[in-house]
Design a protein around this motif. Structure first.
Motif, PDB file in Angstrom:
ATOM      1  N   PHE A   1      -3.417   9.712   4.547  1.00 22.45           N
ATOM      2  CA  PHE A   1      -3.287   9.263   5.935  1.00 22.45           C
ATOM      3  C   PHE A   1      -3.120   7.751   5.895  1.00 22.45           C
ATOM      4  O   PHE A   1      -4.075   7.019   5.643  1.00 22.45           O
ATOM      5  N   ASP A   2      -1.868   7.299   6.099  1.00 22.17           N
ATOM      6  CA  ASP A   2      -1.584   5.866   6.064  1.00 22.17           C
ATOM      7  C   ASP A   2      -1.819   5.293   7.465  1.00 22.17           C
ATOM      8  O   ASP A   2      -1.617   5.977   8.454  1.00 22.17           O
ATOM      9  N   GLU A   3      -2.208   4.041   7.520  1.00 27.19           N
ATOM     10  CA  GLU A   3      -2.613   3.372   8.769  1.00 27.19           C
ATOM     11  C   GLU A   3      -3.691   4.188   9.479  1.00 27.19           C
ATOM     12  O   GLU A   3      -3.643   4.446  10.675  1.00 27.19           O
ATOM     13  N   PHE A   4      -4.671   4.582   8.679  1.00 29.35           N
ATOM     14  CA  PHE A   4      -5.726   5.486   9.146  1.00 29.35           C
ATOM     15  C   PHE A   4      -6.560   4.883  10.276  1.00 29.35           C
ATOM     16  O   PHE A   4      -7.088   5.605  11.129  1.00 29.35           O
TER      17      PHE A   4
ATOM     18  N   LYS B   1       0.827  -1.221   0.000  1.00 31.75           N
ATOM     19  CA  LYS B   1       0.000   0.000   0.000  1.00 31.75           C
ATOM     20  C   LYS B   1       0.855   1.262   0.000  1.00 31.75           C
ATOM     21  O   LYS B   1       0.686   2.146  -0.834  1.00 31.75           O
ATOM     22  N   SER B   2       1.800   1.311   0.952  1.00 30.90           N
ATOM     23  CA  SER B   2       2.582   2.541   1.097  1.00 30.90           C
ATOM     24  C   SER B   2       3.429   2.785  -0.157  1.00 30.90           C
ATOM     25  O   SER B   2       3.557   3.925  -0.616  1.00 30.90           O
ATOM     26  N   SER B   3       3.984   1.709  -0.716  1.00 33.47           N
ATOM     27  CA  SER B   3       4.784   1.868  -1.935  1.00 33.47           C
ATOM     28  C   SER B   3       3.904   2.339  -3.089  1.00 33.47           C
ATOM     29  O   SER B   3       4.329   3.163  -3.897  1.00 33.47           O
TER      30      SER B   3
HETATM   31 MG   LIG Z   1       2.411   0.552   4.798  1.00 28.86          MG
END
Ligand SMILES: [Mg+2]
Ligand SMILES: Nc1ncnc2c1ncn2[C@@H]1O[C@H](COP(=O)(O)OP(=O)(O)OP(=O)(O)O)[C@@H](O)[C@H]1O
Length: 415
Positions: A162-165, A50-52
């Motif tokens: 917002f990651d790991e929301f 996801k983050s990538s």
């Molecule tokens: Mg991640």
């Protein structure tokens, strides 16, 4: 011209396009949604990418040229205050906010109250803002309203992630309601809410009583397809005058259940161990997996030591041995793995699925797996049955896929 990296298999989250595998469809869908004024919820299990993918999207022309981008990882934030400080720091340090009134006002506020906030950069005269976790409690805060309000006034549109929301659900405040009050008014800024807790994000975005109900379009990120990964890996090797057998790539794919992070970690190691002109086969894959397991020995050992109760550890060993474990409370299983009784197994399962440190994941009703496949393989190696796991990688992959994405067979009316 870009300089070729020493190793084409990246293990960080910012990956140049040339070494980014697949995800063309997801990239296009997300950019389309954003361009058409939608916010996006991006969900997947852990370590899938996801983050990538978010950083990959930031690098695409439409976003690069059309949007200011802001990425905030909420992992580790515990309250509205943590969120506020992290968001403010990110925003004030963003290149697009550098010479703004917002930033100048903040610097005035800081100078005015004369607190130590870390170093002043001698070249720019700017104050380096403290990172999250080290923030003094007296740090002045620009009201959230003003921070979000600033984003509405920028010339370029903004894309905020917002990651790991799902983390906001652990805050003592009703953070979702607070954020909704700001976000729902915004036109100039679009949001991606990303995270690895599918059930929490589903509850936040699909439950009628929740502040974010139906506020965003949904993207579920699945594992990369085996064929696409195979092509990608072969191509990476080829670019450096090396090659890899199809069976070797497939073993990595199946062994790690298509999870991007451990596959890339293994390929990175295999690539480093391969001379120019050589071809990688299965034996080198197995060697690399062992090298990686060696490197994680200490951290996995300490993870195990954190589990105080022997019963809980035995339950974990039982799941590791079975791979996909069901009927854990059946008397044959309990006898075989030295588990006491059904209720202690149930308690162990609860402890092992702790939201803050989930070691075990429920795959289907009464069916569990160890969440981190590398940890499972490490336990298997300690128990001298790693070979078995490698031999069964194919069938394990197939069984897990079916349980994870069960086929649906809706009833078809006769006429
Ligand atoms: Mg991640
Ligand atoms: N499309 C891709 N191409 C190449 N490598 C990738 C790709 N996607 C992910 N990776 C690699 O896999 C690793 C895991 O990816 P990432 O951190 O983005 O996953 P995640 O879903 O955000 O994980 P987590 O749930 O742990 O936050 C990264 O280190 C990255 O190097």
């Amino acid at each position: 011209m870009d300089i070729k990296p020493l190793n084409p298999f990246y293990t960080g989250i910012v990956i140049p396009d040339a070494f980014f595998c697949d995800r063309a469809e997801e990239t296009e869908s997300i950019i389309n949604l954003i361009e058409n004024g939608n916010n996006v919820v991006l969900k997947s299990q852990r370590r899938i990418g996801k983050s990538s993918l978010i950083h990959h999207i930031f690098l695409q022309k439409t976003i690069l040229e059309g949007y200011n981008t802001l990425y905030l990882d909420l992992f580790g934030t515990k309250s509205c205050n943590d969120f506020h400080v992290a968001f403010q720091n990110k925003l004030l340090n963003a290149p697009f906010a550098h010479s703004t009134k917002l930033r100048r006002n903040f610097e005035q506020m800081v100078k005015g109250i004369n607190i130590s906030l870390g170093a002043v950069d001698p070249l720019t005269g700017r104050i380096s803002l403290p990172s999250i976790g080290t923030t003094p409690s007296q740090i002045p805060r620009i009201p959230l309203e003003e921070l979000f309000g600033y984003l509405e006034k920028t010339k370029k549109r903004n894309l905020v992630v917002f990651d790991e929301f799902q983390q906001i659900e652990y805050y003592p405040e009703r953070m979702a309601a607070i954020l909704r009050s700001h976000i729902q008014l915004m036109n100039n800024t679009k949001f991606i809410f990303s995270g690895s807790s599918k059930h929490m994000l589903n509850a936040m975005f699909m439950n009628r009583n929740q502040p974010f109900y139906k506020s965003s379009s949904n993207i579920d990120l699945d594992i990369i397809e085996c064929g696409a990964y195979e092509q990608f890996v072969k191509n990476c090797f080829k670019q450096y005058g090396k090659s890899i057998e199809t069976d070797a790539v497939r073993l990595v794919y199946k062994l790690f259940l298509g999870e991007t992070a451990p596959m890339q970690e293994t390929m990175n190691c295999v690539f480093a161990m391969t001379d120019k002109g050589a071809t990688v086969g299965i034996p080198l894959i197995i060697k690399a997996v062992n090298v990686i397991l060696d490197s994680k020995d200490e951290s996995f050992r300490s993870l195990l030591n954190q589990i105080e109760k022997e019963r809980t550890r035995n339950t974990l060993y039982c799941i590791a041995a079975q791979g996909i474990a069901s009927n854990l409370t059946a008397s044959v299983t309990m006898k075989r793995f030295g588990l006491d009784n059904a209720s202690s197994v149930q308690n162990a399962l609860i402890a092992l699925q702790d939201d803050n440190n989930p070691i075990v994941r429920k795959l289907a009703k009464g069916t569990y797996i160890i969440d981190n496949r590398m940890f499972e393989l490490w336990i298997a190696r300690e128990g001298n049955y790693l070979d078995l796991k490698i031999d069964c990688a194919d069938s394990r992959f197939e069984r897990q896929r079916i349980l994870e994405c069960p086929p649906i067979n809706p009833f078809t009316p006769k006429d």
